[in-house]
Design an enzyme around this catalytic site. Structure first.
Site, PDB file in Angstrom:
ATOM      1  N   ALA A  57       0.980 -14.368   9.338  1.00  0.00           N
ATOM      2  CA  ALA A  57       1.458 -15.281  10.274  1.00  0.00           C
ATOM      3  C   ALA A  57       0.196 -16.346  10.365  1.00  0.00           C
ATOM      4  CB  ALA A  57       1.868 -14.757  11.542  1.00  0.00           C
ATOM      5  N   GLY A  58      -1.096 -15.875  10.673  1.00  0.00           N
ATOM      6  CA  GLY A  58      -1.914 -16.469  11.251  1.00  0.00           C
ATOM      7  C   GLY A  58      -2.637 -17.763   9.809  1.00  0.00           C
ATOM      8  N   SER A 297       5.495   3.678   1.347  1.00  0.00           N
ATOM      9  CA  SER A 297       6.376   2.493   1.336  1.00  0.00           C
ATOM     10  C   SER A 297       7.674   3.220   1.370  1.00  0.00           C
ATOM     11  CB  SER A 297       6.414   1.832   0.160  1.00  0.00           C
ATOM     12  OG  SER A 297       7.640   0.924   0.211  1.00  0.00           O
ATOM     13  N   ARG A 344      15.111   2.826  10.165  1.00  0.00           N
ATOM     14  CA  ARG A 344      13.896   3.613  10.440  1.00  0.00           C
ATOM     15  C   ARG A 344      14.178   4.420  11.665  1.00  0.00           C
ATOM     16  NH1 ARG A 344       9.099  -0.892   8.974  1.00  0.00           N
ATOM     17  NH2 ARG A 344       9.328  -0.727   6.412  1.00  0.00           N
ATOM     18  N   HIS A 428       4.093   2.725  13.721  1.00  0.00           N
ATOM     19  CA  HIS A 428       4.000   1.761  12.588  1.00  0.00           C
ATOM     20  C   HIS A 428       3.726   0.286  12.981  1.00  0.00           C
ATOM     21  CE1 HIS A 428       4.017  -0.102   8.936  1.00  0.00           C
ATOM     22  NE2 HIS A 428       5.177  -0.749   8.855  1.00  0.00           N
TER      23      HIS A 428
END
Length: 668
Positions: A57-58, A297, A344, A428
Site C-alpha cells: 500500500a505504501g 500459503s 479461513r 495472521h
C-alpha cells in the site's frame, strides 16, 4: 453521550460516510472521481505528502503520487522498503478477470468478498475494490511481475478459500515478494527522480495535528536516536496491521500498531478492532520459547486434503500407517460444497474443534495460560498431498508448491512429499483498523489510511488473496484519485517546528522515551509482551466469551500498570536500541489489547473471525444478529483536558445493503 456501559465504555453520536456516492453501484466510483477536484501539474510540486510504511500500500502510493508530481516523504522502520512485511504473502492476489471462464465477474468478486466478510463490510468500498482489481494485474504485468503462466503463455489462476472460481493470480509461493519488488522498483524510480525522499530506519512515534488537520509526524532515527520533525500538507498511514498484539503471529517481529495508535490518540477513530483473522495453514507452535509463527500459503488447500484420525488413540501413529477408513477429512465431511476451500475463519475454528476433541496430531506441547497454568496439548492437523501426488505426479506438485514444501522441510525436518504436513491456525491479519470514509480519509482531516491499517474492505473476515488486492488497489488507484480532492485546497498555511502543536508533539515523544529509560524496573519488555499475547490468545483469540473477555480486561489493566512502573529498558536513546523500540510498541499494544477486548465484549454476536461462544447455531457455526449489530464500531479515544484517559466512546456507522441480501453464511 450515554452513561457508562459495563463500566467500560460509552456510546456517542452515530458516524456516517458522508462522501460515499449514491446511484447505480457500477458507476459510483467513476462518478466520484469526476466530482473530485483536480490539482494541475504545476501546483502538485508545491504540495507535500508524508507516507508512513513502504509495503504494497505504501510503496505503490508513494510511487504513484511521486509520478504525479507531488513531493513525497516516505518512511519505513526497515533498512529497505524491500523488507516490508508484504514480502511474506505467499499464495496470490485476487482479480475479477474470469480467465478460466468459470463464471467470475466484478459482481461475483464483490459478492464473495462481502459474504466472506460475513456481511460486515461496506458495499461501496468492496465494489470499488472488485472494480479496480483487473487493473492491478495489468499494472503488475507491465512492471515485470513474473506471474505463473499456463502452457500457452496466458496468466494462470488458482482457487482460494471461500470461493468456487479460480481468480487468484500467483507467482509460485512468492507472490507478495514479487509484487513488492514491482512496487519497490516503481518507488525507487521516483526516489532517483527526486519526487520521493526516502527515510529508512525511521519509526513514526507521533502524529502532528495543527488546527485539527494532520500536518506531519515525529519520527526517531533508529540508528542514531535523533528525534526528527517532518511536516507536510497531508499524511498517509500505510503501516500494516496489529497482529503482533498476540505476540505469536505470522507477522514480522517488527510489525506494530504505533503509527495507527498514535493517530487514534490524536482523534482518529479505531474501527472494529476485535476483528482478527486466524490463518488456518501455519506450522504449529513447537514450544514456549518461540517468538514467531510461520505461515504456509493457503494455496496449499487447493490440492492438500486436511484430516485427523477418527480415533484419538491413533494420534501417536505415523500418519502413513493410518488407513483411509480411519481418517476424518472433516472439512470435506462438514462442508461438502466447498470442502477444504472453506473460508479461513471456518477452517481455523474446525481445526481447533478437532484438537479440543483430543484428535490433534504431532508432538505434545506445553501451553502456558495467562495465569501461569500449564497443560499438555497436541495442536496440529494433517495437510496431506498423497492423493495430489498420485493424481498429478510429484513434478506437477513441485512446480506449484515446491518452495513452500522446501520451507516446511527446513523448518520441521520432515519431507512433506513423503509425510503429511502438520498445520494449525495462527494469528495472521486484522480486519479492524483506523476508520476511513470512501476517500480513505480518517476522522482527522488530512490523515489518509491505506491497506491493512484501515478497516474498510474485509468486514469480519478476509478472503484469501484479498490483502494484496486491497493494498495495491488503495496505493495505485484509489488514494491518488481521492487525496487530490483534499490537496486541491492546498498548499495549506505553512507551519514550522516552533509551532506550539509541533513542539508539544515532540515533547510527548521525548517524555515517553525518557520514562522508558529511567523506569529501572525488573521486567523485560519481551516478558510483558509475551504475557499480553497469552491473555489475548486465551480470551480474545479463536473463541471469545463474556466471562473471558471481562477477565482479560482486568488482566491487561494489571499488566499495563506493571509495564509503566516495573519495566527495564537498557541502553540510551542516542544509539541503536531495540529494547527501547519494543517498549514504545508494547506500550501501544497494551492499550490496543484492552480496546480489542472491549470491542469483542460489546459485540454480542458471532461474525467471521469474531466468534462469541454464546452466539452459535446448533451445529456450531457463527450466528450473527443483524438486527442489533449490522454496523461498524468506530471507537473514539477520550481524554480529559489534563490528558487523563477516559473510557472509549463508541460511534456506530450503520451498514446498509442495497445490492446484496444479508443472510447466514452457508458453505455446505
Amino acid at each position: 453521550m450515554t452513561d457508562l456501559i459495563d463500566g467500560l465504555y460509552r456510546t456517542g453520536e452515530p458516524i456516517a460516510d458522508t462522501k460515499a456516492p449514491d446511484g447505480p453501484i457500477e458507476t459510483r466510483w467513476e462518478r466520484h472521481q469526476f466530482s473530485n477536484k483536480l490539482v494541475n501539474p504545476a501546483n502538485r510540486r508545491k504540495l507535500s505528502v508524508i507516507i508512513v510504511g513502504t509495503g504494497l500500500a505504501g510503496a505503490s502510493a508513494g510511487a504513484t503520487l511521486g509520478e504525479a508530481g507531488y513531493h513525497v516523504k516516505s518512511f519505513c522502520y526497515q533498512d529497505s522498503p524491500r523488507r516490508a512485511h508484504s514480502i511474506a504473502a505467499q499464495g496470490g492476489i485476487n482479480a475479477a478477470k474470469n480467465y478460466k471462464g468459470d463464471g467470475d465477474s466484478v459482481y461475483r468478486l464483490f459478492y464473495d468478498t462481502v459474504k466472506g466478510g460475513d456481511y460486515r463490510a461496506r458495499e461501496n468500498n468492496v465494489y470499488r475494490l472488485a472494480e479496480v482489481s483487473p487493473n492491478i494485474i495489468d499494472q503488475c504485468v507491465a512492471q515485470g511481475v513474473p506471474f505463473a503462466r499456463e502452457y500457452g503463455g496466458l496468466l494462470d489462476n488458482r482457487s482460494f478459500g471461500g470461493v468456487q472460481v479460480s481468480r487468484t493470480f500467483y507467482a509460485r509461493g512468492q507472490t507478495g515478494q514479487q509484487l513488492l519488488i514491482g512496487a519497490y522498483q516503481a518507488l525507487e524510480r521516483q526516489i532517483a527522480k527526486g519526487t520521493v525522499e526516502m527515510y529508512n530506519r525511521h519509526e513514526m512515534l507521533e502524529l502532528v495535528v495543527v488546527d485539527g488537520k494532520a500536518r506531519g509526524i515525529i519520527a526517531r532515527d533508529m540508528v542514531t536516536g535523533e528525534i526528527e520533525t517532518h511536516l507536510a500538507d497531508a499524511v498517509v498511514l500505510a503501516s500494516g496491521g496489529y497482529g503482533n498484539v498476540f505476540y505469536l503471529s505470522t507477522n514480522a517481529m517488527g510489525s506494530n500498531v504505533t503509527a495507527a495508535w498514535r493517530a487514534h490518540r490524536k482523534g482518529a477513530h479505531m474501527a472494529n478492532p476485535c476483528y482478527t483473522q486466524i490463518h488456518p495453514t501455519c506450522i504449529p507452535q513447537h514450544g514456549t520459547k518461540q517468538s514467531k509463527l510461520t505461515l504456509m500459503s493457503e494455496s496449499l488447500r487447493n490440492d492438500g486434503r486436511i484430516w485427523v484420525p477418527k480415533d484419538a488413540a491413533d494420534c501417536d501413529k505415523d500418519p502413513r500407517d493410518i488407513p483411509e477408513e480411519d481418517r476424518d477429512y472433516y472439512l470435506e465431511r462438514i462442508y461438502p460444497s466447498f470442502g477444504n476451500l472453506v473460508p479461513r475463519d471456518i477452517a481455523s475454528r474446525q481445526a481447533k474443534n478437532m484438537c479440543d476433541e483430543g484428535r490433534g496430531v504431532g508432538p505434545s506441547v506445553t501451553e502456558v495460560g495467562p495465569d501461569g497454568e500449564e497443560r499438555q496439548v497436541r495442536r496440529g492437523v494433517y495437510l496431506d498431498f498423497a492423493e495430489a501426488i498420485s493424481r498429478l505426479g510429484r513434478d506437477a506438485v513441485e512446480s506449484k508448491y515446491g518452495n513452500l514444501f522446501d520451507m516446511y522441510a527446513r523448518i520441521t525436518g520432515e519431507d512433506p512429499y513423503e509425510t503429511p504436513m502438520r498445520i494449525y491456525p495462527a494469528v495472521h491479519y486484522v480486519m479492524g483498523g483506523l476508520w476511513v470514509d470512501y476517500d480513505l480519509e480518517s476522522t482527522i482531516p488530512g490523515l489518509f489510511v491505506t491497506g491493512e491499517a484501515n478497516f474498510s474492505d474485509h468486514g469480519a473476515n478476509r478472503l484469501g488473496a484479498s490483502a494484496l488486492m486491497q493494498g495495491l488497489a488503495d496505493g495505485y488507484f484509489v488514494l491518488p484519485n481521492t487525496i487530490r480532492n483534499y490537496l486541491a485546497d492546498g498548499p495549506y498555511q505553512p507551519i514550522t517546528e516552533d509551532s506550539p502543536e509541533v513542539v508539544e508533539a515532540r515533547a510527548d515523544v521525548e517524555r515517553r522515551i525518557q520514562h522508558f529509560l529511567t523506569c529501572d524496573g525488573e521486567r523485560t519488555v519481551d516478558s510483558i509482551h509475551r504475557e499480553l499475547g497469552a491473555i489475548m490468545w486465551e480470551y480474545c483469540g479463536m473463541e471469545r466469551t463474556e466471562e473471558g473477555l471481562k477477565k482479560a480486561i482486568g488482566l491487561i489493566r494489571d499488566l499495563k500498570h506493571q509495564f509503566w512502573t516495573n519495566v527495564k529498558v537498557l541502553g540510551t536513546n542516542e544509539q541503536l536500541n531495540q529494547s527501547l523500540e519494543k517498549a514504545g510498541r508494547v506500550a501501544d499494544f497494551l492499550e490496543l489489547g484492552e480496546l480489542m477486548c472491549i470491542d469483542a465484549l460489546h459485540r454480542r454476536e458471532s461474525c467471521g473471525g469474531h466468534f462469541r461462544a454464546e452466539s452459535q447455531t446448533e451445529d456450531g457455526e457463527a450466528l450473527r444478529h443483524d438486527d442489533e449489530y449490522a454496523y461498524v464500531a468506530a471507537w473514539e479515544y477520550a481524554t480529559r483536558g489534563d490528558d487523563t484517559d477516559l473510557e472509549p466512546v463508541l460511534h456506530k456507522e450503520d451498514l446498509v445493503y442495497e445490492f446484496i441480501e444479508m443472510k447466514q453464511r452457508s458453505y455446505k
